[in-house]
Design a protein around this motif. Structure first.
Motif, mmCIF file in Angstrom:
data_model
loop_
_atom_site.group_PDB
_atom_site.id
_atom_site.type_symbol
_atom_site.label_atom_id
_atom_site.label_comp_id
_atom_site.label_asym_id
_atom_site.label_seq_id
_atom_site.Cartn_x
_atom_site.Cartn_y
_atom_site.Cartn_z
ATOM 1 N N SER A 225 -6.761 -8.392 54.972
ATOM 2 C CA SER A 225 -7.386 -8.548 53.663
ATOM 3 C C SER A 225 -8.677 -7.744 53.611
ATOM 4 O O SER A 225 -9.282 -7.428 54.640
ATOM 5 C CB SER A 225 -7.670 -10.028 53.391
ATOM 6 O OG SER A 225 -8.465 -10.582 54.434
ATOM 7 N N ARG A 234 -12.939 -12.745 45.767
ATOM 8 C CA ARG A 234 -11.790 -11.845 45.684
ATOM 9 C C ARG A 234 -11.678 -11.292 44.260
ATOM 10 O O ARG A 234 -10.770 -11.631 43.503
ATOM 11 C CB ARG A 234 -10.509 -12.573 46.083
ATOM 12 C CG ARG A 234 -10.456 -12.959 47.561
ATOM 13 C CD ARG A 234 -10.142 -11.773 48.405
ATOM 14 N NE ARG A 234 -10.291 -12.051 49.849
ATOM 15 C CZ ARG A 234 -10.459 -11.125 50.755
ATOM 16 N NH1 ARG A 234 -10.524 -9.848 50.388
ATOM 17 N NH2 ARG A 234 -10.575 -11.428 52.024
ATOM 18 N N ASP A 317 -7.983 -6.526 45.962
ATOM 19 C CA ASP A 317 -7.585 -7.909 46.252
ATOM 20 C C ASP A 317 -6.339 -8.282 45.451
ATOM 21 O O ASP A 317 -5.456 -8.973 45.950
ATOM 22 C CB ASP A 317 -8.719 -8.875 45.881
ATOM 23 C CG ASP A 317 -9.996 -8.618 46.674
ATOM 24 O OD1 ASP A 317 -9.900 -8.442 47.896
ATOM 25 O OD2 ASP A 317 -11.078 -8.578 46.061
ATOM 26 N N ARG A 341 -0.703 -7.663 49.007
ATOM 27 C CA ARG A 341 -1.592 -7.864 47.868
ATOM 28 C C ARG A 341 -0.889 -8.655 46.770
ATOM 29 O O ARG A 341 0.161 -8.235 46.271
ATOM 30 C CB ARG A 341 -2.084 -6.519 47.314
ATOM 31 C CG ARG A 341 -2.961 -5.704 48.283
ATOM 32 C CD ARG A 341 -4.072 -6.551 48.877
ATOM 33 N NE ARG A 341 -5.011 -5.820 49.708
ATOM 34 C CZ ARG A 341 -5.088 -5.927 51.039
ATOM 35 N NH1 ARG A 341 -4.243 -6.714 51.692
ATOM 36 N NH2 ARG A 341 -6.016 -5.271 51.711
ATOM 37 N N TRP A 386 -6.464 -17.336 46.698
ATOM 38 C CA TRP A 386 -6.002 -16.028 47.152
ATOM 39 C C TRP A 386 -5.334 -16.109 48.524
ATOM 40 O O TRP A 386 -4.249 -15.550 48.728
ATOM 41 C CB TRP A 386 -7.169 -15.036 47.212
ATOM 42 C CG TRP A 386 -6.731 -13.614 47.473
ATOM 43 C CD1 TRP A 386 -6.431 -12.662 46.557
ATOM 44 C CD2 TRP A 386 -6.510 -13.000 48.756
ATOM 45 N NE1 TRP A 386 -6.041 -11.494 47.166
ATOM 46 C CE2 TRP A 386 -6.074 -11.673 48.525
ATOM 47 C CE3 TRP A 386 -6.637 -13.443 50.077
ATOM 48 C CZ2 TRP A 386 -5.773 -10.790 49.549
ATOM 49 C CZ3 TRP A 386 -6.325 -12.558 51.108
ATOM 50 C CH2 TRP A 386 -5.905 -11.247 50.846
ATOM 51 N N ASN A 387 -5.955 -16.798 49.465
ATOM 52 C CA ASN A 387 -5.403 -16.851 50.830
ATOM 53 C C ASN A 387 -4.017 -17.484 50.846
ATOM 54 O O ASN A 387 -3.108 -16.997 51.527
ATOM 55 C CB ASN A 387 -6.344 -17.637 51.756
ATOM 56 C CG ASN A 387 -7.615 -16.874 52.070
ATOM 57 O OD1 ASN A 387 -7.616 -15.644 52.095
ATOM 58 N ND2 ASN A 387 -8.709 -17.584 52.298
ATOM 59 N N ALA A 390 -1.554 -15.030 49.112
ATOM 60 C CA ALA A 390 -1.298 -13.877 49.987
ATOM 61 C C ALA A 390 -0.353 -14.255 51.119
ATOM 62 O O ALA A 390 0.480 -13.444 51.544
ATOM 63 C CB ALA A 390 -2.607 -13.337 50.534
#
Length: 412
Positions: A225, A234, A317, A341, A386-387, A390
């Motif tokens: 990342s 992000r 991101d 992504r 986001w994590n 992803a």
């Protein structure tokens, strides 16, 4: 199994034209070449040839440029019949491919498909459908002409004549009959999405003659990342593709303009795209006005080469696909997934099929800058997931897996 001689035909070479279909066709060619198979890549070009020849080579004698054009974009007919029944026929007789795989017919002419069947009746004839050109005379977009960009759900000669008053319903009826007479010669159609298959099934292609194979991607190690500065979120967004009315760049810019001022200071949009100068003056002025209003919030980078995609993805991101037409399977979706992504995409067509909402990305209402604004707020707001998103991104089909699936079709 018989080892094939494969001729892959594309409407452009990636060295000259950056579209996803061109890249998909070329990647398949390079993979078969890597496997040691006898493969030739024939790509149409609008560049003038040396000495007036219909063919020239690029990079190697296995990559051939076809200097030809179309004269009739309504019936997709070649503008130089001699190129079809003389030069292209001679190439077929000389190379004698056992498989001819068209990744397009635009700019070259549908007659090439008939010529393959006439010259090489035993060859396996495969066509990949990348859009809806056969169904829709409006650049294959299935979008009504006019500023409203209204989506079209099903074609008919009468409805099409309403879109194009200079043509009669009989014109569209005969157009459909002519295209289907060519398509009847094809052994198998490939589509990179189930959505496109459904559209062509309704139009009249038998379901058993169509198969879904996603565009393959090179095998890479998923990059880490993007490193964050202390306190940074992000908030780095990116767009990749052509800048034209169908790609929704205006919707994207308007969404960023709607963001609260405090958030605008924490996010940035990178636009990696070309061909703005080729659009109407009205569209260019609209985009340039929005860019001026947004100032440093947006960076317009221009075009990029295929080999640069990894480096550019690593700087982002999120990848946004704001297209306002029924995208089939944008190459950028698979490229983004290949680089780990998450995506934010319009809730129509192949985009909604490929991006799982709240799992591998977010959807927003097609054409709505306000809905896209809400998705951006969700992506970079407090408690951003986001994590988690992803970590849910699926690994796309590799180019070697894609080649194997095509080989199964070639063998019939």
């Amino acid at each position: 199994m018989t080892e094939h001689r494969i001729l892959i035909v594309s409407h452009g070479h990636p060295d000259h034209s950056k579209g996803g279909a061109e890249v998909a066709a070329y990647n398949l060619f390079k993979e078969y070449e890597r496997q040691g198979l006898d493969t030739v890549f024939l790509a149409r070009t609008d560049q003038p040839s040396h000495g007036g020849s219909a063919f020239s080579t690029i990079n190697s004698n296995k990559e051939i440029l076809f200097h030809t054009h179309m004269s009739d974009f309504f019936l997709f007919q070649s503008g130089c019949k001699k190129h079809v029944w003389q030069e292209f026929r001679a190439l077929l007789k000389r190379y004698k491919p056992t498989v001819v795989h068209f990744h397009h017919y635009i700019h070259m002419g549908l007659e090439l498909i008939r010529e393959v069947r006439n010259t090489l009746p035993d060859a396996r004839l495969v066509v990949t459908l990348h859009e809806y050109l056969a169904i829709c005379a409006n650049n294959g977009q299935m979008v009504k002409p006019g500023k409203q960009m209204k989506l079209c759900y099903k074609s008919s000669p009468t409805d099409c004549a309403h879109c194009f008053p200079d043509r009669s319903a009989a014109d569209f009826f005969l157009r459909e009959k002519y295209i289907k007479s060519i398509f009847n010669l094809v052994d198998m159609f490939v589509s990179p999405s189930h959505f496109l298959i459904e559209r062509y099934k309704v139009w009249g292609i038998p379901e058993e003659k169509m198969v879904m194979i996603e565009n393959g991607q090179p095998e890479i190690e998923t990059p880490a990342s993007r490193p964050l500065a202390e306190g940074e979120g992000r908030g780095r967004f990116a767009f990749f593709g052509q800048i034209n009315p169908f790609k929704g760049v205006d919707v994207l810019l308007e969404a960023f303009k709607l963001l609260p001022e405090d958030l605008q200071e924490k996010v940035h949009l990178d636009i990696h795209g070309a061909n703005l100068q080729g659009q109407t003056e009205e569209f260019q002025e609209k985009i340039l006005r929005l860019l001026e209003d947004l100032g440093d919030l947006v960076t317009l980078h221009g075009s990029y080469e295929s080999h640069e995609i990894g480096r550019l993805m690593e700087q982002a991101d999120w990848v946004i696909i704001p297209s306002v037409w029924w995208e089939n399977s944008p190459m950028v979706i698979q490229e983004a997934f290949n680089h780990g992504r998450p995506l934010i995409g319009s809730d129509i067509g192949g985009m909604v099929e490929k991006i799982s909402d709240n799992i591998s990305g977010y959807h927003f209402r097609n054409g709505s800058s306000n809905s896209l604004k809400q998705a951006i707020l969700k992506a970079c707001g407090e408690g951003s997931s986001w994590n988690l998103i992803a970590s849910n991104i699926p690994k796309p089909l590799t180019i070697s897996e894609c080649a194997d699936k095509h080989m199964g079709i070639y063998h019939g």
